[in-house]
Design a protein around this motif. Structure first.
Motif, PDB file in Angstrom:
ATOM      1  N   VAL A 100       0.834  -1.203   0.000  1.00 37.88           N
ATOM      2  CA  VAL A 100       0.000   0.000   0.000  1.00 37.88           C
ATOM      3  C   VAL A 100       0.872   1.257   0.000  1.00 37.88           C
ATOM      4  CG1 VAL A 100      -1.612   1.360   1.407  1.00 37.88           C
ATOM      5  CG2 VAL A 100      -2.004  -1.080   1.067  1.00 37.88           C
ATOM      6  N   VAL A 101       1.912   1.247   0.806  1.00 36.37           N
ATOM      7  CA  VAL A 101       2.800   2.415   0.900  1.00 36.37           C
ATOM      8  C   VAL A 101       3.505   2.664  -0.427  1.00 36.37           C
ATOM      9  CG1 VAL A 101       4.882   3.294   2.006  1.00 36.37           C
ATOM     10  CG2 VAL A 101       3.128   2.200   3.378  1.00 36.37           C
ATOM     11  N   TYR A 102       4.063   1.616  -1.016  1.00 34.25           N
ATOM     12  CA  TYR A 102       4.759   1.778  -2.287  1.00 34.25           C
ATOM     13  C   TYR A 102       3.792   2.214  -3.391  1.00 34.25           C
ATOM     14  CZ  TYR A 102       8.722  -0.581  -0.100  1.00 34.25           C
ATOM     15  OH  TYR A 102       9.752  -0.913   0.731  1.00 34.25           O
ATOM     16  N   SER A 103       2.595   1.652  -3.410  1.00 28.92           N
ATOM     17  CA  SER A 103       1.594   2.039  -4.409  1.00 28.92           C
ATOM     18  C   SER A 103       1.193   3.496  -4.251  1.00 28.92           C
ATOM     19  CB  SER A 103       0.344   1.165  -4.290  1.00 28.92           C
ATOM     20  OG  SER A 103       0.639  -0.158  -4.590  1.00 28.92           O
ATOM     21  N   GLN A 104       1.018   3.928  -3.015  1.00 27.51           N
ATOM     22  CA  GLN A 104       0.647   5.322  -2.758  1.00 27.51           C
ATOM     23  C   GLN A 104       1.739   6.266  -3.257  1.00 27.51           C
ATOM     24  OE1 GLN A 104      -0.857   6.268   1.171  1.00 27.51           O
ATOM     25  NE2 GLN A 104       0.196   8.229   1.127  1.00 27.51           N
ATOM     26  N   PHE A 105       2.977   5.925  -2.984  1.00 23.44           N
ATOM     27  CA  PHE A 105       4.084   6.771  -3.411  1.00 23.44           C
ATOM     28  C   PHE A 105       4.215   6.783  -4.930  1.00 23.44           C
ATOM     29  CE2 PHE A 105       8.544   7.393  -4.555  1.00 23.44           C
ATOM     30  CZ  PHE A 105       8.809   8.596  -3.929  1.00 23.44           C
ATOM     31  N   LEU A 106       4.194   5.602  -5.543  1.00 23.52           N
ATOM     32  CA  LEU A 106       4.396   5.509  -6.988  1.00 23.52           C
ATOM     33  C   LEU A 106       3.217   6.042  -7.791  1.00 23.52           C
ATOM     34  CD1 LEU A 106       6.099   2.015  -7.147  1.00 23.52           C
ATOM     35  CD2 LEU A 106       7.164   4.226  -7.622  1.00 23.52           C
ATOM     36  N   GLY A 107       2.050   6.110  -7.182  1.00 29.93           N
ATOM     37  CA  GLY A 107       0.883   6.650  -7.873  1.00 29.93           C
ATOM     38  C   GLY A 107       1.036   8.101  -8.265  1.00 29.93           C
TER      39      GLY A 107
END
Length: 130
Positions: free
Chosen positions: A45-52
């Protein structure tokens, strides 16, 4: 502190608070069996939020934002990419992470084909019964 740092996009604080939460989960008799799953999913979730927010981001910049080493982040992102949890790719030559946005038309086409096949299979079954 874990959720507040995630909400405020303070990812370095998030990764500092994560071991404390992991220890609490390991101490709980009901959640202990699922602690690896929880940690993996929350990091996704954290990586997806950042990469989004980015099309391309350098691996070094991302590592400094998260307070991690580039080597560790590279290995972890690679695991998530291979498992299909993250839609991105790592360019080792330029040292960047490129976010891959799914094509909505292609997705709609595949979904329509899948539904059409399901309808045809049901009609074939009905035809064989009659």
């Amino acid at each position: 502190q874990l959720l507040n740092s995630l909400y405020d996009c303070k990812y370095d604080l998030f990764f500092k608070a994560l071991p404390q939460v992991a220890d609490l989960i390991k101490k709980d008799m009901f959640l202990e069996a699922h602690h690896r799953f929880f940690l993996r999913e929350i990091r996704t979730v954290v990586y997806s939020q950042f990469l989004g927010s980015y099309k391309n981001v350098s691996l070094d910049s991302m590592a400094s934002t998260f307070g991690l080493t580039s080597a560790f982040l590279d290995k972890e992102l690679a695991r998530f990419i291979v498992s299909g949890a993250l839609n991105c790719k790592i360019d080792k030559v330029s040292g960047t992470v490129e976010t891959l946005r799914p094509d909505n038309k292609n997705l709609l086409y595949k979904e329509t084909i899948k539904r059409g096949d399901a309808v045809l299979n049901k009609l074939a079954k009905m035809g064989s019964v009659l």
